[in-house]
Structures are given as C-alpha cells and as structure tokens.
Scaffold this motif. Structure first.
Motif, PDB file in Angstrom:
ATOM      1  N   LEU A  13      20.050   0.565  62.220  1.00 11.13           N
ATOM      2  CA  LEU A  13      20.722   0.466  60.928  1.00 11.13           C
ATOM      3  C   LEU A  13      20.016   1.330  59.883  1.00 11.13           C
ATOM      4  O   LEU A  13      20.665   1.995  59.066  1.00 11.13           O
ATOM      5  N   ALA A  14      18.679   1.343  59.909  1.00 13.21           N
ATOM      6  CA  ALA A  14      17.920   2.157  58.959  1.00 13.21           C
ATOM      7  C   ALA A  14      18.271   3.636  59.116  1.00 13.21           C
ATOM      8  O   ALA A  14      18.452   4.353  58.124  1.00 13.21           O
ATOM      9  N   LEU A  15      18.380   4.089  60.347  1.00 10.35           N
ATOM     10  CA  LEU A  15      18.750   5.491  60.592  1.00 10.35           C
ATOM     11  C   LEU A  15      20.170   5.767  60.096  1.00 10.35           C
ATOM     12  O   LEU A  15      20.444   6.831  59.519  1.00 10.35           O
TER      13      LEU A  15
ATOM     14  N   ARG B 246      14.746   6.692  51.733  1.00 16.52           N
ATOM     15  CA  ARG B 246      13.556   6.133  52.377  1.00 16.52           C
ATOM     16  C   ARG B 246      13.511   4.630  52.100  1.00 16.52           C
ATOM     17  O   ARG B 246      14.161   4.137  51.168  1.00 16.52           O
ATOM     18  N   ILE B 247      12.710   3.924  52.877  1.00 13.06           N
ATOM     19  CA  ILE B 247      12.678   2.460  52.799  1.00 13.06           C
ATOM     20  C   ILE B 247      11.242   1.971  52.644  1.00 13.06           C
ATOM     21  O   ILE B 247      10.325   2.486  53.290  1.00 13.06           O
ATOM     22  N   THR B 248      11.054   0.967  51.779  1.00 11.22           N
ATOM     23  CA  THR B 248       9.729   0.404  51.582  1.00 11.22           C
ATOM     24  C   THR B 248       9.802  -1.109  51.422  1.00 11.22           C
ATOM     25  O   THR B 248      10.888  -1.671  51.214  1.00 11.22           O
ATOM     26  N   ASP B 249       8.620  -1.746  51.498  1.00 10.23           N
ATOM     27  CA  ASP B 249       8.574  -3.180  51.219  1.00 10.23           C
ATOM     28  C   ASP B 249       8.502  -3.384  49.709  1.00 10.23           C
ATOM     29  O   ASP B 249       8.592  -2.426  48.931  1.00 10.23           O
TER      30      ASP B 249
ATOM     31  N   VAL C 167      27.188  -0.421  54.787  1.00 10.44           N
ATOM     32  CA  VAL C 167      26.329  -1.383  55.477  1.00 10.44           C
ATOM     33  C   VAL C 167      27.102  -2.666  55.756  1.00 10.44           C
ATOM     34  O   VAL C 167      27.043  -3.237  56.859  1.00 10.44           O
ATOM     35  N   LYS C 168      27.841  -3.128  54.757  1.00  6.87           N
ATOM     36  CA  LYS C 168      28.617  -4.355  54.908  1.00  6.87           C
ATOM     37  C   LYS C 168      29.665  -4.217  56.015  1.00  6.87           C
ATOM     38  O   LYS C 168      29.893  -5.152  56.810  1.00  6.87           O
ATOM     39  N   ALA C 169      30.289  -3.039  56.096  1.00  3.34           N
ATOM     40  CA  ALA C 169      31.290  -2.810  57.139  1.00  3.34           C
ATOM     41  C   ALA C 169      30.656  -2.812  58.522  1.00  3.34           C
ATOM     42  O   ALA C 169      31.306  -3.166  59.517  1.00  3.34           O
ATOM     43  N   GLU C 170      29.383  -2.439  58.556  1.00  5.42           N
ATOM     44  CA  GLU C 170      28.675  -2.353  59.843  1.00  5.42           C
ATOM     45  C   GLU C 170      28.165  -3.706  60.316  1.00  5.42           C
ATOM     46  O   GLU C 170      28.263  -4.039  61.512  1.00  5.42           O
TER      47      GLU C 170
END
Length: 377
Positions: A11-13, A28-31, A140-143
């Motif tokens: 999902l991130a990709l 990009r993604i972070t905490d 994202v919601k559709a996925e």
C-alpha cells in the motif's frame, strides 16, 4: 484497520505511485514522534519571534503532537509539489531562456518593479494541494475501505517541516526551509495523517556544508544563524502576516518586495536544481511576474478582489496591498528613481485614502521622494 505487514508495504508503494500521478513530486512516510523538535519550538515562542502570529503560541506544543491533533494517527504521509512556474527555466539557460534566478535578481534591481514571491503568482496552493491530497485519500479508501485520516496543507497546527525532514523529503536549510538535493526548495508541502502503521522512510542527511549564502543575502538579517529565524524581521512576515504599520526601520530594507521574499531561495546553490511545476495552477497570472508597482498601486479594491480571486495574495486584503506597495514606491527613491513623475503621481493620488494605515505609508513614501534631484520628469 488491521492489514498484514506485506499489504501495508504494498500500500505504501501504491500511495507513492498515486501521489506522483496526482502531480506530487515525491511522497514519503514517517512516524509521529516529534519530541526532538519541542524544545526548539518552545524557545522560539518564548523569545516572541513569532511576532503577531498569535495562533502559533495559542497552539503551543500541539504542533509537535500529531496524535493529539488527530486522535488515532500513527503515520504521516508527507508530500511535496513543485511550484516554479512552467514557463520559468530551472537552471542555466535553455534555448536562450533566462535562468529564473537571474530574472528575479534583475527584477530586484529595477526600482519600479513589483517583486512578488514566486509561489504567490499562481493559484492558491492551499486549495490545489488539499484537493490533490483528498484525491489520494480517496484512492486509498477505494483500495482498502474506510480508515482514519485527515489531510492538511499549511492549514493546521502541525510542524510540517520537521515531519518532512524526518520522512526524508529533504533537510532543513540554514534559512529553516526544506531543501532537496534534486529540487532545491521551490516546492509546497502537504500532510496526510493516517491510522495505518505503514512502513516508514529514512531521513536524508544535511548538505548545506559551510555555505551561508541565505544568511548573508537576507535583506533584513532575519536569519540570526543556522536554523534561527526571527519572523518579526522577515520580509514575508512584514508584508503578509503583519496587520499593522510596517516598522520604520524595516521599510528601507524591504526594497521593492511587495509580497513575500525569495532572496534566501534565490541565493541558495541547491536551487539550480529547482524543478518546474507539472500543474498549470502555478503558472503566473495577471502578469504578476512582470508588473510595475505603479500599475498594481492603481488597482481599485474591486479590481484587486477580482484579479486576486483564487490567489494567496487576496488574504492580505486591498489595504495591506496598498501599504506594501507604498513602501516599495518610497524605496524606489533610494534605488535611483527619486522624484519619478509616475511614482509621485501614483502616491499623491492615494494621499486621501480612507485608510489611516495607507495614508501613513503614502506620506512616508512621498517624503522619500521629496529630497534630492527629480528623475523621470
């Protein structure tokens, strides 16, 4: 929502791919741990460097605590979108076109030119990025179905720069802006807070080295040192955030910068890699990249509201627009246009303006032209 780790990685990709398809340059993604940034934020606020931006102090440490802003948040998806207008060249001369930085320096040296920050010459970035981030959320919601999220673009008490740095979008330059080795700093940022434990990306290192170009070039010396900005002295604050009269000692330093300031970005060597926008939203509108101060000073309030519809400039209103332009027109005197007939006539025409704020700045500007030999007559 609970998804297997492999599904989260996939999902991130997908989110990164969808983001690029929607016009973002990078995702990009972070905490959400910003505890390292709290002490600096507290010291900056305690020193009063936020000036009249009372909302900064009102929100306090909430800015460093995304999970308090949006309960359930465990990750921040940080996005950047290039905004250099498509007709501007990013570096060097291409097909004879002038480098965008050269163009900006030429404008600064023209006493009659109205210098408006590059980011503000097109559509309001808040609306553009927020709409695109919402489209990303919809994908994202559709996925995966329903999940917890909120999207922001400079519209919530959130430390987006430390988050973007932690996510690896770049590093904080000495001017405090985010820098990318592949795109300089001419981009907007937005955030997508989610309750999905997506895999995080590593930060990138800092690459300013011994360079101090941004500190040296700042016209008001607002950058007190690497990473230390006194907003009260920053031209962007003075021409956009400040609602009252511009301090007398600051006025001569502002020059012909009538909305924002790009000097620290223009001087930054990394901006030879600045990338042009892929969206038409950030194309220059109403000739704002070539306008004269006299031309813009003549706009009525109705013209200002109509032409600045959908522009970030409209938020300051016609009164402060005239205030800023009056300062620029006054500064033209010291820049080689003292007594210029068109400038003096434009200022004189606003001498009886209903606003005391405008009248005071007009009188100051006229006083600047009252000494020395006249030109342009």
């Amino acid at each position: 929502m609970s998804l297997p780790e492999s599904n989260l990685a996939e999902l991130a990709l997908s989110i990164k791919r969808w983001g690029v398809e929607l016009g973002f340059a990078e995702i990009r993604i972070t905490d959400i741990d910003l505890s390292h940034a709290e002490a600096g934020l507290r010291a900056w606020l305690d020193a009063g460097m936020h000036g009249e931006m009372d909302y900064m102090a009102a929100h306090g440490m909430l800015r460093a605590r995304p999970a308090e802003l949006v309960p359930g948040t465990v990750r921040v998806i940080s996005a950047r979108m290039n905004y250099l207008p498509r007709e501007a060249e990013s570096g060097g001369e291409v097909d004879g076109a002038e480098d965008w930085r050269g163009r900006e320096l030429r404008r600064l040296a023209d006493p009659g030119a109205a210098v408006i920050s590059v980011y503000a010459r097109g559509r309001d970035y808040h609306k553009v990025l927020r709409a695109r981030l919402q489209q990303l959320a919809d994908k994202v919601k559709a996925e995966i179905g329903e999940f917890g999220y909120r999207v922001f673009t400079d519209s919530a008490p959130l430390m987006e720069l430390p988050l973007a740095e932690k996510a690896g979008l770049g590093w904080r330059g000495k001017h405090t802006l985010l820098l990318s080795r592949t795109a300089g700093s001419m981009f907007f940022m937005g955030e997508f807070l989610v309750d999905l434990p997506l895999p995080v990306d590593p930060p990138t290192g800092a690459h300013c080295g011994q360079c101090s170009a941004c500190i040296d070039v700042c016209p008001t010396q607002a950058i007190l040192g690497p990473g230390r900005l006194d907003a009260r002295r920053c031209v962007s604050y003075l021409t956009i955030e400040l609602k009252s009269a511009i301090p007398l000692d600051m006025r001569p330093l502002i020059g012909n910068r009538v909305y924002g300031c790009d000097d620290c970005q223009t001087a930054c060597p990394w901006n030879k890699f600045a990338q042009r926008a892929v969206l038409p939203d950030f194309d220059e509108r109403h000739g704002l990249g070539d306008a004269s101060m006299v031309e813009l000073f003549a706009w009525s309030e109705e013209e200002f509201n109509r032409k600045m519809e959908g522009s970030p400039i409209r938020r300051i209103g016609h009164e402060r627009w005239l205030r800023n332009l009056a300062v620029g027109l006054g500064n033209a005197a010291a820049a080689g246009a003292r007594g210029d007939a068109a400038i003096v006539a434009a200022l004189t025409a606003r001498r009886e303006h209903p606003s005391a704020l405008v009248r005071e700045h007009v009188e100051w500007a006229l006083a600047c032209h009252a000494e020395g030999p006249a030109t342009g007559v």
